[in-house]
Design an enzyme around this catalytic site. Structure first.
Site, short mmCIF file in Angstrom:
data_model
loop_
_atom_site.label_atom_id
_atom_site.label_comp_id
_atom_site.label_asym_id
_atom_site.label_seq_id
_atom_site.Cartn_x
_atom_site.Cartn_y
_atom_site.Cartn_z
N LYS A 15 0.81 -1.21 0.00
CA LYS A 15 0.00 0.00 0.00
C LYS A 15 0.84 1.26 0.00
O LYS A 15 0.57 2.20 -0.72
CB LYS A 15 -0.90 0.06 1.24
CG LYS A 15 -1.99 -0.96 1.31
CD LYS A 15 -2.91 -0.67 2.50
CE LYS A 15 -2.17 -0.60 3.83
NZ LYS A 15 -1.72 -1.91 4.34
N ARG A 90 -8.18 2.34 10.43
CA ARG A 90 -7.80 0.96 10.72
C ARG A 90 -8.92 0.20 11.42
O ARG A 90 -8.85 -1.01 11.55
CB ARG A 90 -6.58 0.93 11.65
CG ARG A 90 -5.26 1.11 10.93
CD ARG A 90 -4.12 0.72 11.85
NE ARG A 90 -2.90 1.46 11.53
CZ ARG A 90 -2.06 1.08 10.59
NH1 ARG A 90 -2.29 0.01 9.89
NH2 ARG A 90 -0.98 1.80 10.35
N ARG A 127 11.48 -9.71 3.42
CA ARG A 127 11.77 -8.29 3.35
C ARG A 127 13.04 -8.01 4.15
O ARG A 127 13.16 -8.46 5.28
CB ARG A 127 10.59 -7.50 3.92
CG ARG A 127 10.35 -6.20 3.21
CD ARG A 127 8.92 -5.79 3.30
NE ARG A 127 8.46 -5.70 4.69
CZ ARG A 127 7.46 -4.89 5.07
NH1 ARG A 127 6.88 -4.11 4.20
NH2 ARG A 127 7.07 -4.87 6.31
N ARG A 161 14.22 -7.71 8.61
CA ARG A 161 13.66 -6.67 9.46
C ARG A 161 13.16 -7.27 10.76
O ARG A 161 12.51 -8.30 10.77
CB ARG A 161 12.48 -6.00 8.73
CG ARG A 161 12.93 -5.03 7.67
CD ARG A 161 11.79 -4.57 6.83
NE ARG A 161 10.62 -4.21 7.62
CZ ARG A 161 9.82 -3.19 7.29
NH1 ARG A 161 10.07 -2.45 6.24
NH2 ARG A 161 8.76 -2.93 8.01
N ARG A 172 0.81 -9.65 13.70
CA ARG A 172 0.29 -8.48 12.97
C ARG A 172 -0.89 -8.87 12.09
O ARG A 172 -1.85 -8.12 11.96
CB ARG A 172 1.40 -7.86 12.11
CG ARG A 172 2.31 -6.93 12.89
CD ARG A 172 3.57 -6.64 12.14
NE ARG A 172 3.37 -5.74 11.01
CZ ARG A 172 4.27 -5.61 10.03
NH1 ARG A 172 5.37 -6.33 10.02
NH2 ARG A 172 4.05 -4.77 9.05
#
Ligand SMILES: [Zn+2]
Length: 228
Positions: A15, A90, A127, A161, A172
């Site tokens: 996004k 959210r 990532r 990360r 998450r």
């Protein structure tokens, strides 16, 4: 007519990148709640001091505080001609508040980036971030010849990360499902709600996004002033 765009989708759906590209292409402000919160803390505004206190306790910033910040930002002159919101709303509570803020303004265009869960886990798991300068890099960690990839900016070594470790990713995603999926239900009945397949390659997603945004925008224009 203003293009008032919000983007929904799981972490790792791309996004942020797509919002940046579209904002540049349309010359619209990209409004990221994460950025605003950080700036408010640095500028030591009244809200910034409240946010800092909350974050120091390790708590999440409340719906009320985030909404107050978004309201203030959306009322600035540059956002009156349209905006791209990244990271808000959210929750359904925030979405209702946003509808109130938007009262009397052009309708929202809502884009949902859908990505299968297995793909999100795979993406977040690969990532990388530069251990020296902090620049993000996509995986995998080695190139096709099997050599370790280096940072494109400074040549430093790339590491996974910290917030992308498997257990953190799954947590998450759980939070996302619980909080954000009801949002899709909240918006999906609107004529300016559109889905984009976020699992396609980045360039393809950008092209698809432009198509659906134009479609929804034309629809919003033709119904502006009519029933919302
Ligand atoms: Zn680097």
């Amino acid at each position: 007519m203003a293009l008032n765009l919000i983007m929904l989708g799981p972490p790792g759906a791309g996004k942020g990148t797509q919002a940046e590209r579209l904002a540049r292409g349309r010359r619209l402000p990209k409004i990221s709640t994460g950025d605003i919160l950080r700036e408010a803390v640095e500028a030591r505004t009244e809200i910034g001091r409240r946010v800092e206190a909350v974050m120091k306790r390790g708590d999440l910033v409340s719906d009320e505080v985030v909404t107050a910040i978004v309201r203030e930002r959306l009322n600035k002159p540059d956002a009156r001609g349209g905006f791209i919101l990244d990271g808000f709303p959210r929750t359904v509570w925030q979405a209702r508040a946003l509808d109130e803020i938007m009262g009397g303004r052009d309708p929202l265009v809502i884009i949902h980036f859908s990505v299968p869960e297995a793909e999100i886990v795979r993406r977040l798991g690969t990532r990388l971030v530069c251990g020296t300068c902090g620049t993000n890099a996509p995986g995998p960690a080695t190139d096709s010849a099997g050599d370790a990839q280096r940072c494109r900016r400074c040549g430093g070594a790339l590491v996974q990360r910290a917030d992308d470790q498997q257990v953190v990713v799954l947590e998450r995603l759980k939070v996302y499902h619980r909080q954000t999926e009801p949002l899709i239900e909240y918006y999906s009945g609107r004529p300016t709600f559109r889905e984009v397949n976020g699992a396609r390659p980045l360039e393809q997603v950008t092209a698809d996004l432009v198509d659906v945004v134009d479609q929804a925008y034309r629809l919003a224009t033709s119904t502006a002033g009519g029933v919302r």
